[in-house]
Design a protein around this motif. Structure first.
Motif, PDB file in Angstrom:
ATOM      1  N   PRO A  64       0.772  -0.985   0.008  1.00 35.14           N
ATOM      2  CA  PRO A  64       0.078  -0.066  -0.067  1.00 35.14           C
ATOM      3  C   PRO A  64       0.998   1.226   0.029  1.00 35.14           C
ATOM      4  O   PRO A  64       2.178   1.215   0.220  1.00 35.14           O
ATOM      5  N   ALA A  65       0.313   2.422  -0.167  1.00 37.24           N
ATOM      6  CA  ALA A  65       0.926   3.693  -0.405  1.00 37.24           C
ATOM      7  C   ALA A  65       1.894   3.981   0.922  1.00 37.24           C
ATOM      8  O   ALA A  65       2.840   4.566   0.616  1.00 37.24           O
ATOM      9  N   LYS A  66       1.394   3.550   2.159  1.00 37.73           N
ATOM     10  CA  LYS A  66       2.174   3.966   3.352  1.00 37.73           C
ATOM     11  C   LYS A  66       3.406   3.018   3.202  1.00 37.73           C
ATOM     12  O   LYS A  66       3.665   2.026   2.539  1.00 37.73           O
ATOM     13  N   ASP A  67       4.491   3.444   3.907  1.00 40.98           N
ATOM     14  CA  ASP A  67       5.949   2.614   4.090  1.00 40.98           C
ATOM     15  C   ASP A  67       5.612   1.194   4.717  1.00 40.98           C
ATOM     16  O   ASP A  67       4.739   0.945   5.167  1.00 40.98           O
ATOM     17  N   ALA A  68       6.818   0.491   4.241  1.00 39.17           N
ATOM     18  CA  ALA A  68       6.786  -0.880   4.814  1.00 39.17           C
ATOM     19  C   ALA A  68       6.794  -1.227   6.101  1.00 39.17           C
ATOM     20  O   ALA A  68       6.095  -2.044   6.527  1.00 39.17           O
ATOM     21  N   CYS A  69       7.293  -0.105   6.997  1.00 35.25           N
ATOM     22  CA  CYS A  69       7.265  -0.175   8.444  1.00 35.25           C
ATOM     23  C   CYS A  69       5.901   0.020   9.121  1.00 35.25           C
ATOM     24  O   CYS A  69       5.639  -0.917  10.052  1.00 35.25           O
TER      25      CYS A  69
END
Length: 77
Positions: A64-69
């Motif tokens: 998704p658009a948010k970061d992997a963390c």
């Protein structure tokens, strides 16, 4: 006489400082080059992983658009 000696000492100190700065800049450039090599290696690993996933027939899903963390564990694993 003393003025000339002081001037020579000042010139010598400036040259030493310039040499030190050039060396620091050269070290920084080498460090940048090493980071660039590491980034290329990461890209190659990513390509290999995508190819392996394609060989295994796994579906490729972008994160998704948010970061992997901050992505849920189910997305990452």
């Amino acid at each position: 006489m003393q003025v000339a000696l002081v001037r020579q000492a000042q010139v010598a100190l400036v040259r030493q400082a310039q040499v030190a700065l050039v060396r620091q800049a050269q070290v920084a450039l080498v460090q940048v080059a090493l980071v660039q090599v590491a980034l290329v290696q990461v890209a190659l690993v990513q390509v290999a992983l995508v190819q392996q996933a394609q060989v295994l027939g796994l579906p490729l899903q972008p994160l998704p658009a948010k970061d992997a963390c901050s992505a849920p564990r189910s997305v990452l694993h």
